[in-house]
Design an enzyme around this catalytic site. Structure first.
Site, PDB file in Angstrom:
ATOM      1  N   CYS A  86       0.681  -1.429  -0.174  1.00 42.31           N
ATOM      2  CA  CYS A  86       0.067   0.242  -0.177  1.00 42.31           C
ATOM      3  C   CYS A  86       0.804   1.177  -0.023  1.00 42.31           C
ATOM      4  CB  CYS A  86      -0.890  -0.338   1.208  1.00 42.31           C
ATOM      5  SG  CYS A  86      -2.422   0.888   1.192  1.00 42.31           S
ATOM      6  N   HIS A 195      -4.058  -6.158   1.129  1.00 41.14           N
ATOM      7  CA  HIS A 195      -2.952  -5.864   2.426  1.00 41.14           C
ATOM      8  C   HIS A 195      -2.885  -7.160   2.813  1.00 41.14           C
ATOM      9  CE1 HIS A 195      -2.327  -1.464   3.818  1.00 41.14           C
ATOM     10  NE2 HIS A 195      -3.512  -1.186   3.137  1.00 41.14           N
ATOM     11  N   GLU A 197      -0.864  -8.646   4.807  1.00 44.50           N
ATOM     12  CA  GLU A 197      -0.951  -9.318   7.009  1.00 44.50           C
ATOM     13  C   GLU A 197      -2.167  -8.857   7.333  1.00 44.50           C
ATOM     14  OE1 GLU A 197      -0.344  -5.784   4.967  1.00 44.50           O
ATOM     15  OE2 GLU A 197      -0.402  -4.160   5.985  1.00 44.50           O
TER      16      GLU A 197
END
Lengths: 238, 85
Positions: A86, A195, A197
């Protein structure tokens, strides 16, 4: 254990999630403040998401001049793996470590929702544990996610298998050729808008992103295995 | 050394979609300005530099634009430089 440096800029807000995801995968992950100049023997560098410097001027434009970015560029030039997620992707583009740039979403709105991406290339340090064609559900959270690149470079990216992830089902931000992530010519520097994560455990709604982090550890393990084999029938580390 | 006032106009590349410009254009149409077309939104930066000559001030400003103020992938820029008193 892979040493994973998570760079923290003023305004980073996905640093803790990224550190946790790397540790969950077995890596020795630690923070490096953007004013430091030393990556402390990192094997892998991750630039996390967020809003470094409030996205002033352009997303990532000011962060790219942070003192640590000299060490990140040197690590990248030496072939070391670098992942930008990002805002990290935006910083890598601004720094010239990845081609193209990220502009305001085509429909202007900030988007925070699940997106679907297809793994287009497994030949990177972060996608080696996926199969080409895997469709992953991974959240997006961005206002400036429209990847733009001139036509010639776009064709070159396609021809050299450097489009790493592509949006499927819909293109949330109007990016060129539905591109969600790319890598550099050396294939060691990778950027992604969604994302991973945020999808590394069932409790987060899924674990489609986990293999990005397991790949960092697996790659390191493979590296050591090669070192061991290099001395023939004697199981010695070289 | 003299002081020069630098004005930088940064615009999104003409070939690229400018959703801000489109949104402003739609709003103008809604206000009754039906003939408005080709609206684009950029930014305007103003700064002062010290330099020996106008040429040097322009060269400094150009370097600033190339390195930071504009992104050559997505934006074009124009400069106006004038001596201040």
């Amino acid at each position: 254990m892979t040493r994973v440096a998570v760079i923290v800029f003023p305004g980073s807000n996905c640093d803790a999630d990224t550190l946790a995801a790397a540790r969950e995968a077995g890596s020795d992950a630690y923070y490096v403040w953007h004013r430091d100049a030393d990556l402390r023997q990192a094997d892998v560098v991750v630039l996390p998401g967020g809003f470094s410097y409030g996205d002033y001027l352009r997303s990532g434009a000011i962060a790219r001049f942070s003192p640590i970015m000299g060490a990140v560029a040197a690590h990248a030039r030496a072939g070391g793996p670098v992942l930008g997620i990002c805002n990290g992707f935006q910083i890598l583009c601004e720094a010239g470590l990845l081609p193209g740039g990220l502009m305001r979403n085509a429909r202007l709105k900030f988007l925070s929702r699940p997106a679907w991406v297809r793994v287009e290339s497994t030949d990177t340090p972060f996608t080696g544990l996926y199969d080409r064609g895997d469709v992953l559900e991974i959240p997006i959270a961005h206002g400036d996610g429209r990847y733009v690149v001139d036509e010639r470079t776009a064709a070159e990216l396609e021809a050299s298998d450097r489009v790493v992830w592509r949006y499927v089902r819909d293109n949330p931000n109007g990016s060129t050729r539905d591109i969600a992530g790319v890598c550099n010519a050396g294939r060691n520097v990778v950027g992604i808008m969604p994302h991973p994560e945020r999808r590394n455990a069932p409790i987060l709604g899924g674990q489609d992103g986990a293999r990005v982090f397991y790949a960092m550890e697996a790659r390191h393990a493979t590296q050591h295995a090669v070192d061991v084999r290099a001395v023939g029938d004697r199981h010695l580390r070289v | 050394m003299s002081r020069y006032r630098v004005q930088v106009r940064v615009m999104p590349r003409a070939a690229l979609l400018d959703p801000q410009g489109q949104a402003v254009e739609h709003a103008l149409h809604a206000l009754g300005f039906g003939d408005v077309a080709q609206v684009r939104v950029g930014k305007h930066l103003v700064l002062e530099v010290k330099a020996a000559t106008q040429e040097e001030a322009v060269a400094q400003a150009r370097t600033m634009c190339d390195r930071l103020l504009a992104n050559p992938v997505t934006e074009d820029y124009e400069l106006a430089v004038e001596a201040t008193r």
